[in-house]
Structure formats: structure tokens, C-alpha cells
Design a protein around this motif. Structure first.
Motif, PDB file in Angstrom:
ATOM      1  N   MET A 163      46.061   2.804 -23.892  1.00  0.00           N
ATOM      2  CA  MET A 163      46.059   2.130 -25.181  1.00  0.00           C
ATOM      3  C   MET A 163      44.639   2.048 -25.735  1.00  0.00           C
ATOM      4  N   ALA A 164      43.669   1.826 -24.847  1.00  0.00           N
ATOM      5  CA  ALA A 164      42.269   1.756 -25.269  1.00  0.00           C
ATOM      6  C   ALA A 164      41.803   3.094 -25.839  1.00  0.00           C
ATOM      7  N   ILE A 165      42.260   4.185 -25.234  1.00  0.00           N
ATOM      8  CA  ILE A 165      41.918   5.512 -25.754  1.00  0.00           C
ATOM      9  C   ILE A 165      42.397   5.642 -27.202  1.00  0.00           C
ATOM     10  N   TYR A 166      43.598   5.150 -27.459  1.00  0.00           N
ATOM     11  CA  TYR A 166      44.155   5.200 -28.811  1.00  0.00           C
ATOM     12  C   TYR A 166      43.277   4.417 -29.786  1.00  0.00           C
ATOM     13  N   PHE A 167      42.845   3.227 -29.363  1.00  0.00           N
ATOM     14  CA  PHE A 167      41.990   2.415 -30.233  1.00  0.00           C
ATOM     15  C   PHE A 167      40.671   3.135 -30.518  1.00  0.00           C
ATOM     16  N   LEU A 168      40.089   3.751 -29.483  1.00  0.00           N
ATOM     17  CA  LEU A 168      38.825   4.465 -29.660  1.00  0.00           C
ATOM     18  C   LEU A 168      39.003   5.657 -30.596  1.00  0.00           C
ATOM     19  N   GLU A 169      40.121   6.347 -30.443  1.00  0.00           N
ATOM     20  CA  GLU A 169      40.386   7.493 -31.315  1.00  0.00           C
ATOM     21  C   GLU A 169      40.580   7.076 -32.768  1.00  0.00           C
ATOM     22  N   GLN A 170      41.013   5.834 -32.964  1.00  0.00           N
ATOM     23  CA  GLN A 170      41.186   5.315 -34.319  1.00  0.00           C
ATOM     24  C   GLN A 170      39.873   4.777 -34.889  1.00  0.00           C
ATOM     25  N   GLY A 171      38.801   4.838 -34.083  1.00  0.00           N
ATOM     26  CA  GLY A 171      37.503   4.372 -34.539  1.00  0.00           C
ATOM     27  C   GLY A 171      37.385   2.859 -34.600  1.00  0.00           C
ATOM     28  N   LEU A 172      38.216   2.160 -33.829  1.00  0.00           N
ATOM     29  CA  LEU A 172      38.216   0.708 -33.842  1.00  0.00           C
ATOM     30  C   LEU A 172      37.185   0.151 -32.869  1.00  0.00           C
ATOM     31  N   SER A 173      36.634  -1.001 -33.205  1.00  0.00           N
ATOM     32  CA  SER A 173      35.717  -1.693 -32.306  1.00  0.00           C
ATOM     33  C   SER A 173      36.498  -2.748 -31.536  1.00  0.00           C
ATOM     34  N   PRO A 174      36.027  -3.147 -30.357  1.00  0.00           N
ATOM     35  CA  PRO A 174      36.745  -4.157 -29.574  1.00  0.00           C
ATOM     36  C   PRO A 174      36.896  -5.490 -30.295  1.00  0.00           C
ATOM     37  N   GLU A 175      36.003  -5.758 -31.255  1.00  0.00           N
ATOM     38  CA  GLU A 175      36.038  -7.036 -31.976  1.00  0.00           C
ATOM     39  C   GLU A 175      37.050  -7.043 -33.117  1.00  0.00           C
ATOM     40  N   ASP A 176      37.582  -5.893 -33.463  1.00  0.00           N
ATOM     41  CA  ASP A 176      38.502  -5.788 -34.608  1.00  0.00           C
ATOM     42  C   ASP A 176      39.928  -6.130 -34.179  1.00  0.00           C
TER      43      ASP A 176
END
Length: 234
Positions: A40-53
């Protein structure tokens, strides 16, 4: 008959290695929940999201599809139909997983999938909140830990063997920070379930830890271990 085993504990305690071996010896399905969160974290990173978002991550996790399959006896992790097993242990992925997993939407999605797996087949799961949230009725709950210093040394050796440049002090600092986040998050914090057995692996090798869990399992679920005698390590 409930044959499920829940294994919780901090990062680097050896949960995955131990759980895989126990699964083999008891004929259970091993579910690496940490790998699912990392996918799931890979997906967030691929979406260009930051952990704070949190808002962006909450929206994104609705569309993310994470699944586990076994191919030739080896667990494979899929994200949206794509095999991401080779990426889930990257440091950036691990940090995103630890920081994004505090959000209720992320944990709710993962918990639903993990519980469905356990209902279909006897499993052993490892993670941070398996005994307290995901499988509170597990036949056996283990809280596996080790000192931060020992966990850092193990991670250092693992990275060194891969030829990756690293500093022991940096690894230990990262481990302590992950512990702090995991133990103090508002949603499903890392803690030992009241009925979990504490296993401190600081001075134990893998075989000793596995042996201890098998011993406890025989005590809790004797009818499920009939015919297991004579297998390696028993």
C-alpha cells in the motif's frame, strides 16, 4: 477449530522469519501483513503522496488493490495486479508504511482483508496489531521482541551482506523512531495483548524461537498438532 496464530512485535524482531518457519511446520498459511502495508505504501509513493497527507492517503487507499498469492510455495505480493514483492523491503517503502499505517482508513482496509484470509484458512499472521485488533480470537498470540540494539545489528548485517552502505547508529536511530511511532499512534498502537505470550529473542536464535512457539501451540491447540511429532525441530 480455531488454529490461527497472531505474532506481534516491533520492527526487526524476526517476526516474518519465525512465522514463515512455524507455518511450514504446522501446515498453516503465512500472511505477512507488513508486506501488505508496504505494498500500500508503494501505491502512495507512486501517487506522489507524502506521509503527512492524510486526506490524500485516505482517498488513495480506496482504489488500491493489495493481494497475496503463493507461487511455488513462495509468498508474492501484488498491487493492482502487479507483482511488487521485490520492492517491499526498500527503506523508503518501509518508512512510508510505518507513517501511513497510523491512518484509520488504511488500517480499516487492511484489517478487512486480513480477517477475510483468516476466515478462509488457518493462518499465522505477523504485524503490529494482529492479536489486539485483527485476530483477537487467535488460538495463540505471541509478542516477539528484542532489544533495539540487537535489532539494529541484525538489520546492519542484512544490509551489509547485500553490499548496501549503511551506518549502525543510523539504523538504530531509525528503529527507535519506528518503535516510538508504532507505540504512540492513536489507531491500533503496538502493544502486547493481555493474553499474548512474551518471547524476548535478544539472546535466542531462530530455531529456539520457533521451538518455543511450537511448544506453546501444542499446549493451546493439542488436537491440531497430532501427527506433527518427528518433524524438524520438534
Amino acid at each position: 477449530m480455531n488454529r490461527n496464530i497472531a505474532v506481534d512485535g516491533p520492527a526487526g524482531a524476526g517476526k516474518s522469519t519465525v512465522a514463515k518457519e512455524v507455518a511450514k511446520r504446522l501446515g498453516l498459511v503465512y500472511v505477512d501483513t507488513g508486506a501488505m502495508y508496504r505494498a500500500m505504501a508503494i501505491y502512495f509513493l507512486e501517487q506522489g503522496l507524502s506521509p503527512e497527507d492524510q486526506e490524500g492517503i485516505t482517498r488513495a487507499c480506496r482504489d488500491a488493490e493489495v493481494s497475496i498469492a503463493y507461487e511455488n510455495g513462495v509468498q508474492q505480493v501484488y498491487l493492482g495486479g502487479k507483482n511488487v514483492t521485490g520492492r517491499i523491503r526498500e527503506e523508503a517503502v518501509g518508512n512510508m508504511a510505518s507513517r501511513s499505517s497510523v491512518y484509520p482508513a488504511v488500517r480499516a482496509k487492511m484489517t478487512q482483508l486480513q480477517q477475510a484470509l483468516a476466515e478462509r484458512t488457518p493462518v499465522i499472521m505477523d504485524g503490529r496489531d494482529i492479536g489486539t485488533v485483527v485476530l483477537p480470537q487467535a488460538a495463540l498470540k505471541i509478542y516477539l521482541t528484542a532489544s533495539a540494539e540487537e535489532r539494529a545489528r541484525r538489520r546492519f548485517r542484512e544490509l551489509a551482506e547485500k553490499g548496501e552502505a549503511c551506518e549502525l547508529a543510523d539504523i538504530e536511530r531509525d528503529i527507535r523512531e519506528r518503535d516510538r511511532r508504532d507505540m504512540n499512534r492513536e489507531t491500533a498502537p503496538l502493544r502486547q495483548a493481555e493474553d499474548a505470550v512474551l518471547v524476548d529473542a535478544t539472546e535466542m536464535d531462530i530455531e529456539q524461537v520457533v521451538g518455543r512457539i511450537l511448544e506453546l501451540y501444542r499446549e493451546r491447540v493439542p488436537e491440531a498438532t497430532q501427527g506433527q511429532a518427528g518433524r524438524k525441530g520438534e
